[in-house]
Design a protein around this motif. Structure first.
Motif, short mmCIF file in Angstrom:
data_model
loop_
_atom_site.label_atom_id
_atom_site.label_comp_id
_atom_site.label_asym_id
_atom_site.label_seq_id
_atom_site.Cartn_x
_atom_site.Cartn_y
_atom_site.Cartn_z
N SER A 253 -19.53 61.50 19.80
CA SER A 253 -19.27 59.96 20.16
C SER A 253 -20.62 59.39 19.98
N THR A 255 -21.76 55.59 21.67
CA THR A 255 -21.15 54.23 22.36
C THR A 255 -22.32 53.55 22.33
N MET A 288 -19.07 48.73 28.27
CA MET A 288 -19.39 49.75 26.29
C MET A 288 -18.42 50.24 25.49
N THR A 290 -16.79 52.96 23.05
CA THR A 290 -17.52 54.21 22.72
C THR A 290 -16.15 55.19 21.83
#
Length: 509
Positions: A253, A255, A288, A290
């Motif tokens: 991942s 972000t 944020m 992601t």
């Protein structure tokens, strides 16, 4: 009420001071629930709330006093009305005392005490700024009986240090005019023409920014949330848009920070991975964004070299490559995780030790590789130190992994050999597996499942080195093969050759 006014002023100051932490809650939130305000008055917990194009008003009546608070995005004005000669009681203090001396510690964060220094803008002509602020001494402002000096000082102190953006040149004039209207019921006609100020629309009224952001105007006159300098500078210094890639098991991942994306002119809703259906997930509390993928999703590219398997994906904009020209900045952000190729050449395996387990660590992406010996074809009777093994007895050796995606990679045993010493390169050597196929010179050696999945096994008849009654050590060299690239199953026939397992490497950033 002085404390409320003081906090609100800090919030107003925060609109243009990019390093001061925010102290004011959102005007459209109550107990973490969204509220829709309009010109119609709503009664919430005894407080009358309303909103129009000029700002938000809150009014509350306690005992014989009525208090109203008006906020236009820049300035809060508090008015208390009550019987003549009455005195106020409550959480009040002398304005000469610092705010920290009045704030209740049990309800305040210690981070509020942090002070930041900010360098003034050396390109600002302070003389011209002061002349503008001194308009409050001239007509039509001079017809008001309120002392303009506090407003002039706040105006010059601010505009001599910070750029005249986000409507700041008119903010202090607007506040003085409204105070004049409330306190002396005087309307200053024509002041907007004299000061060249537009209509009194509230600033950033429908924008909700988080702690690391402040609301301001873009070059096109629109409002949005900007990153605070104290928060964004570490990312700007390294030209980053977010945090490093997080690799966990078979997933990855990345972000990105919403205000940094907006700063570059990128709309997060138009971004996706190589598979356009894999879009970013937005955290409404942190702004944020992601993006995530695993080893076999979202168009993940799987590549190999002699030491690693690389899982890579790319964040890109919609239709980023379909047009001949573009007038928007192109987005192409690669992020990847790796798994290290196994190598057991340095691991000594004695037949009587039953098994050896090696954990292959690739940053957070890890998998386990196990080699075990058995005395039965179903591989249920493991060899242990007490097992009595006879010469020419058939032994099965299984090599298995745990933590790999069988849809993406397979385990290929390239070679296995026995030595009479723990070192893979020392003493006598006898080959069992060569070029991923059984040694043609030893008809007792068979191989099953090589290159088909994440485990395989082979068998051979037990032997000892001539002239030696010592222990036998088994060594194997293995490789992870990417199924997307070619067939990973060796072709063993005739001379027992093997179809090559291609590998390629592409740098990922």
């Amino acid at each position: 009420w002085w404390l409320l006014w003081k906090q609100t002023c800090w919030c107003v100051f925060d609109m243009f001071h990019s390093v001061v932490p925010p102290l004011c809650p959102s005007a459209r939130q109550l107990n973490n629930s969204s509220m829709v305000l309009s010109s119609s008055v709503q009664l919430v917990n005894g407080v009358e709330l309303s909103k129009d194009n000029t700002g938000v008003t809150a009014k509350v009546s306690l005992s014989n006093f009525t208090t109203s608070v008006f906020f236009d995005g820049y300035t809060a004005q508090i008015r208390v009305q009550g019987p003549s000669g009455s005195s106020l009681q409550g959480l009040c203090g002398n304005s000469s005392r610092p705010l920290s001396g009045l704030r209740l510690s049990e309800h305040s964060s210690t981070s509020c005490e942090t002070k930041y220094s900010d360098t003034s803008d050396s390109t600002i002509n302070c003389t011209m700024v002061t002349e503008r602020c001194n308009l409050l001494k001239k007509a039509p402002f001079s017809s008001c009986n309120i002392d303009p000096e506090p407003y002039i000082k706040a105006c010059s102190d601010t505009l001599c240090r910070y750029p005249a953006v986000d409507g700041l040149p008119c903010q202090f004039l607007e506040a003085y005019t409204r105070a004049c209207s409330l306190m002396s019921n005087t309307t200053l006609e024509g002041w907007r023409t004299v000061a060249e100020c537009s209509s009194p629309d509230a600033f950033c009224q429908d924008q909700t920014c988080i702690d690391n952001e402040f609301c301001g105007e873009t070059s096109g006159g629109e409002t949005r949330c900007f990153c605070r300098s104290i928060f964004a500078s570490p990312y700007r210094e390294i030209s980053a848009l977010g945090t490093p890639t997080v690799c966990s098991q078979n997933s990855a991942s990345l972000t990105l920070i919403g205000c940094l994306l907006a700063e570059k002119g990128f709309d997060y809703s138009a971004l996706h991975l190589r598979d356009p259906t894999c879009t970013g997930q937005v955290d409404e509390k942190t702004h944020m964004v992601t993006f995530s993928f695993n080893s076999n999703s979202c168009g993940t590219q799987v590549m190999t070299n002699s030491t690693e398997i690389i899982y890579k994906n790319t964040i890109m904009a919609q239709n980023s490559s379909s047009d001949i020209i573009t007038r928007q900045d192109q987005v192409h952000i690669d992020f990847s995780c790796i798994q290290t190729q196994p190598d057991l050449k340095t691991v000594a395996f004695r037949i009587r030790d039953s098994s050896v387990v090696q954990v292959i660590t690739s940053g957070p992406w890890t998998y386990t590789l196990t080699m075990k010996a058995y005395t039965d074809a179903s591989r249920t009777q493991a060899v242990d130190p007490s097992t009595d093994i006879q010469l020419n007895q058939k032994i099965w050796v299984e090599l298995a992994t745990d933590g790999l995606d069988a849809n993406v990679v397979s385990l290929v045993t390239e070679s296995c050999w026995a030595t009479n010493q723990a070192s893979p390169d020392g003493g006598l050597r006898y080959d069992l597996i060569l070029n991923s196929c059984p040694n043609a010179a030893d008809q007792t050696v068979t191989m099953q499942g090589n290159g088909q999945g994440t485990s395989n096994y082979f068998s051979f008849n037990m032997f000892q080195f001539s002239g030696s009654s010592g222990e036998i050590y088994l060594h194997c060299k293995l490789q992870l093969c990417v199924k997307q690239e070619s067939s990973c199953i060796p072709v063993c026939s005739g001379a027992r050759g093997r179809r090559s397992i291609s590998s390629r490497y592409e740098a990922a950033f």
